[in-house]
Design a protein around this motif. Sequence first.
Motif, short mmCIF file in Angstrom:
data_model
loop_
_atom_site.label_atom_id
_atom_site.label_comp_id
_atom_site.label_asym_id
_atom_site.label_seq_id
_atom_site.Cartn_x
_atom_site.Cartn_y
_atom_site.Cartn_z
N ALA A 1 1.19 -0.76 0.05
CA ALA A 1 0.29 0.34 -0.11
C ALA A 1 0.73 1.42 -0.16
O ALA A 1 0.57 2.24 -0.42
CB ALA A 1 -0.81 -0.02 1.23
N LEU A 2 2.28 0.98 0.87
CA LEU A 2 2.84 1.98 1.12
C LEU A 2 3.61 2.92 -0.69
O LEU A 2 3.77 3.76 -0.94
CB LEU A 2 3.80 2.13 2.38
CG LEU A 2 4.57 3.14 1.85
CD1 LEU A 2 4.27 4.21 2.74
CD2 LEU A 2 6.02 2.44 3.34
N ALA A 3 3.68 1.50 -0.99
CA ALA A 3 5.02 1.74 -2.50
C ALA A 3 4.17 2.12 -3.46
O ALA A 3 4.10 2.33 -3.95
CB ALA A 3 5.66 0.05 -2.77
N ASP A 4 2.25 2.24 -3.24
CA ASP A 4 1.45 2.08 -4.41
C ASP A 4 1.34 3.69 -3.87
O ASP A 4 1.26 4.19 -5.08
CB ASP A 4 0.21 1.32 -4.49
CG ASP A 4 0.36 -0.30 -4.92
OD1 ASP A 4 1.68 -0.62 -5.03
OD2 ASP A 4 -0.22 -0.92 -4.35
N ALA A 5 1.18 4.36 -3.28
CA ALA A 5 1.59 5.31 -2.62
C ALA A 5 2.42 6.31 -2.96
O ALA A 5 1.93 7.67 -3.67
CB ALA A 5 1.04 5.73 -1.02
N VAL A 6 3.15 5.87 -2.65
CA VAL A 6 4.57 6.88 -3.10
C VAL A 6 5.51 6.80 -4.15
O VAL A 6 6.13 7.69 -4.98
CB VAL A 6 5.70 6.53 -2.11
CG1 VAL A 6 5.50 6.70 -1.24
CG2 VAL A 6 6.42 5.22 -2.21
#
Length: 264
Positions: free
Chosen positions: A19-24
């Motif tokens: 989820a973090l990777a998709d956001a940044v």
Amino acid sequence: MPRILVTNDDGVRSEGIHALADAVRPFGELIVVAPHVEASAIGHALTLRRPLRMEKISDGIYEVDGTPTDCVNIALTQLFDGRLDLVVSGINKGYNIGDDVTYSGTVAGAMEGALLGVPSVAVSLERTIGIYDFGPAAAAAATVVAAVLQGGLPSRTFLNLNVPPGQPKGLRVTFQAKRNHVTVVNPREDPRGRAYYWIEEGENEWEPHDRSDYQAVKDGFVSVSPLQLDLTSYASIVAVETLLGQQRSERAEQLLLDPRVEVE
């Protein structure tokens, strides 16, 4: 285009890191490098007594049989050729606030980035029972990452984000809360009568303060704490000189006024 490393301590297969990777990902060239199994509460451990292996899981996603600190070092040297613009660590399942940051592998991932001269951010979400909603934490991380990439961070400083459940009311810049430390160790015996022990999380009673990270998440805000690598207690230098019978130095007096004064 900025080069971004995403890591964590919950393991490469944790939903939070993806989820973090998709956001940044929209902010630059991104690679995920994380422990192959959960490495929570491992702190800033670095593996020195055995070899480490890195395996490619899929495009842009790698696992390392080590700690978050190991992951940052291997990624920087082997995948980014020493050129890295940002480290983001998380999203951790459970807060990393107050004194507890010293135990956190999530925080350690960002700490290692800062030690290596790379702007870094750690992201944690309140622990819950059942399915985690990483959306608000990922959105908060994206907001902070955009600001960091644009404005940078002071040298040897990194940011520790903690996100309350639900939709946050906004961001609040905070410092570490303080809590009591009453350790709880549960002694048991194995089937052969040999003792073993479980260290429990212990009691949590936080000291109230309206600018603490604990108070921010309690009030429904994302806590953003700037943390530094220098653990020196500058305010205690004169007291320790006195304790050891040393002459009170002019340099110590200057440190009390400005910790940035260089010590010879």
